[in-house]
Write a protein that holds these residues in place. Structure first.
Motif, mmCIF file in Angstrom:
data_model
loop_
_atom_site.group_PDB
_atom_site.id
_atom_site.type_symbol
_atom_site.label_atom_id
_atom_site.label_comp_id
_atom_site.label_asym_id
_atom_site.label_seq_id
_atom_site.Cartn_x
_atom_site.Cartn_y
_atom_site.Cartn_z
ATOM 1 N N PHE A 113 1.059 3.666 -12.908
ATOM 2 C CA PHE A 113 1.291 4.635 -11.832
ATOM 3 C C PHE A 113 2.479 4.189 -10.992
ATOM 4 O O PHE A 113 2.895 3.038 -11.038
ATOM 5 C CB PHE A 113 0.034 4.789 -10.963
ATOM 6 N N ARG A 114 3.010 5.141 -10.239
ATOM 7 C CA ARG A 114 4.165 4.916 -9.374
ATOM 8 C C ARG A 114 3.826 5.419 -7.988
ATOM 9 O O ARG A 114 3.096 6.398 -7.856
ATOM 10 C CB ARG A 114 5.363 5.705 -9.903
ATOM 11 N N PHE A 115 4.375 4.782 -6.975
ATOM 12 C CA PHE A 115 4.105 5.265 -5.621
ATOM 13 C C PHE A 115 5.177 4.817 -4.643
ATOM 14 O O PHE A 115 5.994 3.941 -4.952
ATOM 15 C CB PHE A 115 2.709 4.831 -5.154
ATOM 16 N N ASP A 116 5.165 5.458 -3.487
ATOM 17 C CA ASP A 116 6.050 5.088 -2.384
ATOM 18 C C ASP A 116 5.289 4.151 -1.457
ATOM 19 O O ASP A 116 4.200 4.492 -0.987
ATOM 20 C CB ASP A 116 6.476 6.337 -1.608
ATOM 21 N N VAL A 117 5.864 2.989 -1.194
ATOM 22 C CA VAL A 117 5.208 2.004 -0.329
ATOM 23 C C VAL A 117 5.265 2.495 1.114
ATOM 24 O O VAL A 117 6.319 2.929 1.590
ATOM 25 C CB VAL A 117 5.886 0.630 -0.459
ATOM 26 N N VAL A 118 4.129 2.437 1.799
ATOM 27 C CA VAL A 118 4.112 2.846 3.207
ATOM 28 C C VAL A 118 3.729 1.714 4.150
ATOM 29 O O VAL A 118 3.850 1.872 5.377
ATOM 30 C CB VAL A 118 3.204 4.080 3.451
ATOM 31 N N SER B 41 9.136 -13.477 -14.736
ATOM 32 C CA SER B 41 9.904 -12.404 -14.104
ATOM 33 C C SER B 41 11.353 -12.511 -14.528
ATOM 34 O O SER B 41 11.916 -13.611 -14.521
ATOM 35 C CB SER B 41 9.825 -12.534 -12.587
ATOM 36 N N PRO B 42 11.991 -11.392 -14.856
ATOM 37 C CA PRO B 42 13.430 -11.451 -15.170
ATOM 38 C C PRO B 42 14.267 -11.829 -13.955
ATOM 39 O O PRO B 42 15.390 -12.296 -14.089
ATOM 40 C CB PRO B 42 13.743 -10.024 -15.645
ATOM 41 N N LEU B 43 13.707 -11.650 -12.745
ATOM 42 C CA LEU B 43 14.447 -11.997 -11.526
ATOM 43 C C LEU B 43 14.460 -13.505 -11.281
ATOM 44 O O LEU B 43 15.338 -14.020 -10.595
ATOM 45 C CB LEU B 43 13.835 -11.297 -10.309
ATOM 46 N N CYS C 73 16.331 -4.023 -7.579
ATOM 47 C CA CYS C 73 14.993 -4.487 -7.945
ATOM 48 C C CYS C 73 14.594 -5.642 -7.026
ATOM 49 O O CYS C 73 15.285 -6.655 -6.955
ATOM 50 C CB CYS C 73 14.964 -4.946 -9.404
ATOM 51 N N PHE D 171 -5.519 -2.069 -12.882
ATOM 52 C CA PHE D 171 -5.617 -3.181 -13.821
ATOM 53 C C PHE D 171 -5.272 -4.486 -13.129
ATOM 54 O O PHE D 171 -4.679 -4.490 -12.047
ATOM 55 C CB PHE D 171 -4.703 -2.951 -15.032
ATOM 56 N N PHE E 268 -3.977 -8.695 -13.955
ATOM 57 C CA PHE E 268 -3.384 -9.548 -14.983
ATOM 58 C C PHE E 268 -2.897 -10.864 -14.395
ATOM 59 O O PHE E 268 -2.819 -11.031 -13.183
ATOM 60 C CB PHE E 268 -2.246 -8.820 -15.705
ATOM 61 N N LEU F 115 8.832 -3.662 -7.725
ATOM 62 C CA LEU F 115 9.204 -3.033 -6.453
ATOM 63 C C LEU F 115 10.712 -2.826 -6.468
ATOM 64 O O LEU F 115 11.465 -3.705 -6.911
ATOM 65 C CB LEU F 115 8.818 -3.920 -5.257
ATOM 66 N N ALA G 264 7.288 1.600 -5.862
ATOM 67 C CA ALA G 264 6.527 0.674 -6.703
ATOM 68 C C ALA G 264 6.221 1.306 -8.048
ATOM 69 O O ALA G 264 5.895 2.498 -8.129
ATOM 70 C CB ALA G 264 5.224 0.298 -6.011
ATOM 71 N N ALA H 147 3.769 0.307 -11.359
ATOM 72 C CA ALA H 147 2.782 -0.585 -11.969
ATOM 73 C C ALA H 147 2.479 -0.009 -13.337
ATOM 74 O O ALA H 147 2.084 1.151 -13.439
ATOM 75 C CB ALA H 147 1.520 -0.644 -11.113
ATOM 76 N N GLY H 148 2.699 -0.801 -14.385
ATOM 77 C CA GLY H 148 2.584 -0.206 -15.709
ATOM 78 C C GLY H 148 1.962 -1.112 -16.746
ATOM 79 O O GLY H 148 1.919 -2.338 -16.596
ATOM 80 N N LEU I 221 11.255 -6.948 -6.926
ATOM 81 C CA LEU I 221 10.169 -7.726 -7.526
ATOM 82 C C LEU I 221 9.918 -7.169 -8.917
ATOM 83 O O LEU I 221 9.954 -5.936 -9.104
ATOM 84 C CB LEU I 221 8.905 -7.580 -6.668
ATOM 85 N N TYR I 222 9.688 -8.057 -9.891
ATOM 86 C CA TYR I 222 9.415 -7.589 -11.266
ATOM 87 C C TYR I 222 8.562 -8.663 -11.920
ATOM 88 O O TYR I 222 9.065 -9.648 -12.446
ATOM 89 C CB TYR I 222 10.726 -7.387 -12.030
ATOM 90 N N VAL J 253 0.863 -1.183 0.000
ATOM 91 C CA VAL J 253 0.000 0.000 0.000
ATOM 92 C C VAL J 253 0.897 1.230 0.000
ATOM 93 O O VAL J 253 1.913 1.261 0.702
ATOM 94 C CB VAL J 253 -0.890 0.009 1.256
ATOM 95 N N GLY J 254 0.531 2.248 -0.788
ATOM 96 C CA GLY J 254 1.399 3.411 -0.824
ATOM 97 C C GLY J 254 0.707 4.687 -1.230
ATOM 98 O O GLY J 254 -0.510 4.721 -1.451
ATOM 99 N N VAL J 255 1.527 5.728 -1.297
ATOM 100 C CA VAL J 255 1.049 7.073 -1.612
ATOM 101 C C VAL J 255 2.040 7.740 -2.564
ATOM 102 O O VAL J 255 3.156 7.248 -2.766
ATOM 103 C CB VAL J 255 0.920 7.932 -0.329
ATOM 104 N N SER J 256 1.609 8.863 -3.129
ATOM 105 C CA SER J 256 2.467 9.622 -4.030
ATOM 106 C C SER J 256 2.235 11.106 -3.786
ATOM 107 O O SER J 256 1.084 11.558 -3.714
ATOM 108 C CB SER J 256 2.118 9.275 -5.484
ATOM 109 N N VAL K 23 4.342 -5.205 -12.679
ATOM 110 C CA VAL K 23 4.431 -4.565 -11.360
ATOM 111 C C VAL K 23 5.851 -4.788 -10.867
ATOM 112 O O VAL K 23 6.401 -5.884 -10.979
ATOM 113 C CB VAL K 23 3.396 -5.076 -10.327
ATOM 114 N N PHE L 260 -2.590 3.862 -3.347
ATOM 115 C CA PHE L 260 -2.179 2.912 -4.377
ATOM 116 C C PHE L 260 -1.953 1.539 -3.744
ATOM 117 O O PHE L 260 -1.450 1.455 -2.626
ATOM 118 C CB PHE L 260 -0.867 3.364 -5.019
#
Lengths: 102, 102
Positions: free
Chosen positions: B89-94, A96-98, B35, A89, A91, B55, B4, B6-7, B37-38, A40-43, B53, A51
């Motif tokens: 969107f992009r955000f800071d995880v809290v 994952s590339p990781l 990175c 969205f 999906f 992180l 984070a 998410a695109g 998480l991807y 969970v986050g904010v911007s 998504v 978010f």
């Protein structure tokens, strides 16, 4: 198949941090039904938006979580904080590339 | 602070799975720059879209990743597959309800 949900929740002016507190309240039930990740986050650019990014063991696990009494109560309690604007969205994760590919 | 992203990436018709293969190619460099998480995925409802998504340890780590030669080459190679439509969107995880709060 891992299921992802990335979402935005509009908060009423000045109520964003209450909504964050609500969404980050500790829950053991979420993991029990198959929640793998729930961030969970904010911007700063969007001061009235919360978010989330979530990963679930399956789309069914995500759907089932919405039926949990704990989650239903949480949704009802959060409703007075919401502006009614939602985005995002969903999906199916395919790789994952990781982890070394699809 | 965990960051984070998410695109959504629009693919040219019929090129989505090539774009997925591209984005899921194994990379050790991503983890090295922070990175966490991807996840890459698709949705039956949007057959020409790839979803991600991510992180990162910080917004700076995400920015730095875009300067990696490996990532720059990957972006250049993916460009012919892209429709030019992007979202997210992009955000800071809290916090997270799985970790016990904010």
């Amino acid at each position: 198949m891992t299921f992802a949900n990335a979402g935005t929740l509009g908060a009423l002016p000045g109520r964003r941090d209450e909504l964050v507190a609500h969404l980050t309240r500790p829950s053991t039930a979420l993991a029990e039904v198959g929640c793998l990740l729930y961030e969970v986050g904010v911007s700063e650019e969007h001061p009235d938006t919360v978010f989330v990014v979530e990963l679930w063991t399956s789309a069914e696990a995500h759907r089932a979580s919405l039926e949990l009494p704990e989650v239903q109560e949480s949704i009802a309690a959060a409703r007075p904080l919401l502006s009614g604007e939602f985005g995002g969205f969903r999906f199916d994760v395919v790789g994952s590339p990781l982890r070394g590919g699809a």
